[in-house]
Design an enzyme around this catalytic site. Sequence first.
Site, PDB file in Angstrom:
ATOM      1  N   GLU A  53       0.852  -1.218  -0.022  1.00  0.00           N
ATOM      2  CA  GLU A  53      -0.005  -0.037   0.057  1.00  0.00           C
ATOM      3  C   GLU A  53       0.812   1.421  -0.163  1.00  0.00           C
ATOM      4  OE1 GLU A  53      -2.584   2.106   3.467  1.00  0.00           O
ATOM      5  OE2 GLU A  53      -2.050  -0.212   3.887  1.00  0.00           O
TER       6      GLU A  53
ATOM      7  N   ASP B   4      13.794  -1.394  14.041  1.00  0.00           N
ATOM      8  CA  ASP B   4      14.473  -0.586  13.144  1.00  0.00           C
ATOM      9  C   ASP B   4      14.050   0.787  13.273  1.00  0.00           C
ATOM     10  OD1 ASP B   4      16.480   0.574  11.694  1.00  0.00           O
ATOM     11  OD2 ASP B   4      16.180  -0.662   9.733  1.00  0.00           O
TER      12      ASP B   4
END
Length: 297
Positions: A100, A203
């Site tokens: 998306e 991360d």
Amino acid sequence: MGMWDGLDQYQFFESILFETFGKAVEVNDARFVAGGSINTAARVLTPEGTFFVKFNHAEKEDMFEKEARGLALLRNTNAIHIPEVYGYGKNGGRAYLIQEFVENGGQHPNFWRTFGQSLAKLHSHTQPFFGLNFDNYLGSLEQNNTFYENGIDFFVEKRLRPQAGLALYNNLIGAELYNRLERFYPLLKNLLPTEAPALIHGDLWSGNFLINEHGRVSLVDPAPYYGYREAELAFTHLFGGFDDEFYENYQESFPFEPHFEARIPIYNLYPLLVHVNLFGRSYLPPIERLIKRYVGV
């Protein structure tokens, strides 16, 4: 990618969209966008919608499969917005991931408050063991997530020691620093608090969150596992930090043990060693300062 002409680009995108959706999808426009230091990325406009496509030359064929699994793991918590993954695979010597596309809607006034609260909600997801039921990547480096009952053992054996060993092997650190790191690891049991494993993004820095069309946060490019939630928050401080409101609302939702600030450099040993291995010796000074503080020269 400069060797591609426009036709080749469109053919590639239409081919992978066909593989993903099982029908022909016409590409109206494709524009390259920031995709990090490892992959190339594009915003692909079609009558079916706008897609974010990441691709590389398939050196690590399972990288996007692991990324898709990690995104699904985080999305299934319903704690924080994660862009949907439509497909991944290989095509013409390239590995790809189709997601998306997150449209930027401008920052909501409560952006940082809800970001802090949502991350605390994500971190409330736990399991009995540190690690994860599959391995993945941090950047282009493999991240081994073998289960451990003890968080410090996991942090040393599956995070710090492998990265230090890789840096030594590649002559990015010397034997002296490697040996001082080995002297540092036994100290961790007295430096880090005992907490249950928390599901973390893995991360989390400013390059890996987006502001979506609702003005809220969307997280991308994860390297998730169940680990120290303080390590996640420490990572956010590594490249400048987030807004104070973020930390205040996280702390209000899921308080830390006292003196968290003193532990930030310890947790950041892992991402710093990763950066040494990916980008070179310029990331060594904070590692050397920390080790000098705890084990001397």
